[in-house]
Write an enzyme that holds these catalytic residues in place. Structure first.
Site, PDB file in Angstrom:
ATOM      1  N   GLY A  68       0.821  -1.195   0.000  1.00  0.00           N
ATOM      2  CA  GLY A  68       0.000   0.000   0.000  1.00  0.00           C
ATOM      3  C   GLY A  68       0.861   1.254   0.000  1.00  0.00           C
ATOM      4  O   GLY A  68       2.077   1.196   0.225  1.00  0.00           O
ATOM      5  N   GLY A 117       0.206  -5.226   0.470  1.00  0.00           N
ATOM      6  CA  GLY A 117      -0.990  -5.115  -0.348  1.00  0.00           C
ATOM      7  C   GLY A 117      -0.886  -5.828  -1.677  1.00  0.00           C
ATOM      8  O   GLY A 117      -1.896  -6.207  -2.270  1.00  0.00           O
ATOM      9  N   GLU A 140       5.397  -6.246   7.538  1.00  0.00           N
ATOM     10  CA  GLU A 140       4.779  -5.163   8.319  1.00  0.00           C
ATOM     11  C   GLU A 140       5.401  -4.931   9.683  1.00  0.00           C
ATOM     12  O   GLU A 140       5.410  -3.795  10.182  1.00  0.00           O
ATOM     13  CB  GLU A 140       3.278  -5.434   8.465  1.00  0.00           C
ATOM     14  CG  GLU A 140       2.457  -5.171   7.208  1.00  0.00           C
ATOM     15  CD  GLU A 140       2.562  -6.282   6.178  1.00  0.00           C
ATOM     16  OE1 GLU A 140       2.052  -6.104   5.061  1.00  0.00           O
ATOM     17  OE2 GLU A 140       3.156  -7.347   6.488  1.00  0.00           O
ATOM     18  N   ASP A 148      -1.730  -7.605   7.085  1.00  0.00           N
ATOM     19  CA  ASP A 148      -3.156  -7.387   6.852  1.00  0.00           C
ATOM     20  C   ASP A 148      -3.510  -7.934   5.480  1.00  0.00           C
ATOM     21  O   ASP A 148      -2.920  -8.903   5.025  1.00  0.00           O
ATOM     22  CB  ASP A 148      -3.513  -5.898   7.023  1.00  0.00           C
ATOM     23  CG  ASP A 148      -2.835  -4.996   5.978  1.00  0.00           C
ATOM     24  OD1 ASP A 148      -1.794  -5.391   5.416  1.00  0.00           O
ATOM     25  OD2 ASP A 148      -3.358  -3.890   5.739  1.00  0.00           O
TER      26      ASP A 148
END
Length: 363
Positions: A68, A117, A140, A148
């Site tokens: 992301g 992402g 992350e 996520d």
């Protein structure tokens, strides 16, 4: 057709519809606009009988997608109220769930770098292709965040404790290890990708892949299963670190050293998230949990500090708060899983009765 400078390029060729993530200078990192554009395209193609297969690739030579747009998240968490990031994740996670349930073959070309992402828009697909150039990771914990985009769902289902190792350390893996961990389905040499994608215009995905898929070069994780499974079979990060340091294999000690550079809070929340994901079952329930965790991270200090150190200032010297694993309490961890009330993502309530991703028939 889009303009060639659009962040997402869409076109059809024969029976195949193509999505190209098109921010090569940013390693195709995802913005909110891109997520919405991909979702719109999937809606249109789902209803189009002329489209039999969807193909996802990344522009440029470096990879599919590095994750992301975390600079935007950093600025929102530091200077704003977090609503923009929460809105982005809401649409991104809904897209991840949609990809997993998509009724047509969704062919993700996971060539080059595929992280964060990027895993979310590829590894939930029904046909996932890796190459000798693939570098896949959920990194992350190194930026004070938690895996996520359904990453904890995928990693919780990996054999033994491989997923725990990857989630906590953020280690990059290649093609064979992605196949071993259930993050990919087929290995195709990168030199053959152009021909394979061209053939999808006229052939079903399974038939085209039969011509190009091969056995991958050897990976590394299989040889490390003994220490990985032994050391990570605990619900306490401190215990995992102790076991890693005590193990005879130098790779185990190296993993321990890596863990001690990561956000202590992120490590403990990540381990709890992976363990809880194992019991949640469906991807939708796990995404609901990840949304709670992500929103909580916006109000914790380590996310802003981690992105600052790794991406903004690039000093690679984050000052984590708390700085030691022993100072992160169970209550600190539990806070990340607090229900959001009216702000819940709510995917599980819309997916009751849907088949599990793992139960799909893969091409």
């Amino acid at each position: 057709m889009n303009g060639t400078d659009a962040p997402v390029l869409l076109h059809t060729a024969g029976r195949a519809a193509h999505i190209t993530l098109n921010r090569p200078r940013a390693l195709n990192s995802l913005t909110h606009e891109m997520v919405l554009r991909v979702d719109e395209a999937l809606t249109a193609w789902e209803r189009d009988p002329a489209v039999e297969t969807v193909v996802v690739t990344g522009a440029g030579e470096r990879g599919l997608c590095a994750g992301g747009d975390i600079r935007t998240i950093h600025d929102d968490a530091r200077d704003g109220d977090g609503t923009a990031s929460a809105a982005f994740w809401r649409d991104e996670y809904r897209l991840n769930a949609r990809i997993a349930r998509y009724p047509k073959p969704y062919v993700a070309v996971m060539d080059g770098i595929v992280m964060g992402g990027g895993v979310g828009v590829s590894a939930h697909g029904s046909v996932r292709i890796v190459t000798e150039r693939s570098r896949i990771a959920m990194p992350e914990t190194g930026i004070g965040f938690v895996p996520d985009v359904g990453g904890t769902h995928l990693l919780a289902r990996a054999p033994g404790e491989l997923g725990t190792h990857l989630a906590l350390t953020g280690t990059q893996i290649g093609a064979a290890d992605a196949l071993l961990c259930g993050l990919a389905d087929h290995y195709v040499p990168s030199a053959a990708l152009g021909d394979l994608v061209d053939e999808l215009a006229g052939l079903p995905a399974a038939e085209a892949l039969a011509r190009y898929a091969q056995a991958p070069p050897p990976g590394v994780l299989a040889a490390h299963r003994i220490w990985i499974d032994a050391c990570y079979a605990t619900d306490r990060v401190e215990e995992a670190v102790r076991r890693l340091y005590d193990h005879d294999d130098p790779a185990a000690k190296e993993a321990a050293e890596t863990l001690l550079t990561r956000s202590p809070t992120s490590l403990k929340v990540t381990l709890a998230a992976v363990r809880r994901a194992r019991g949640l079952g469906s991807l939708e329930r796990v995404l609901d949990q990840e949304y709670r965790v992500s929103c909580a991270a916006l109000t914790a200090p380590d996310l802003v500090e981690g992105i600052r150190a790794q991406i903004i200032d690039k000093d690679r010297a984050p000052r984590w708060t708390p700085a030691a694993l022993a100072d992160v309490t169970d209550a600190d961890v539990d806070r990340f899983f607090t229900p959001l009330g009216e702000r819940e993502l709510g995917l599980a309530t819309t997916a009751d009765g849907a088949p599990e991703h793992g139960g799909q028939t893969r091409s």
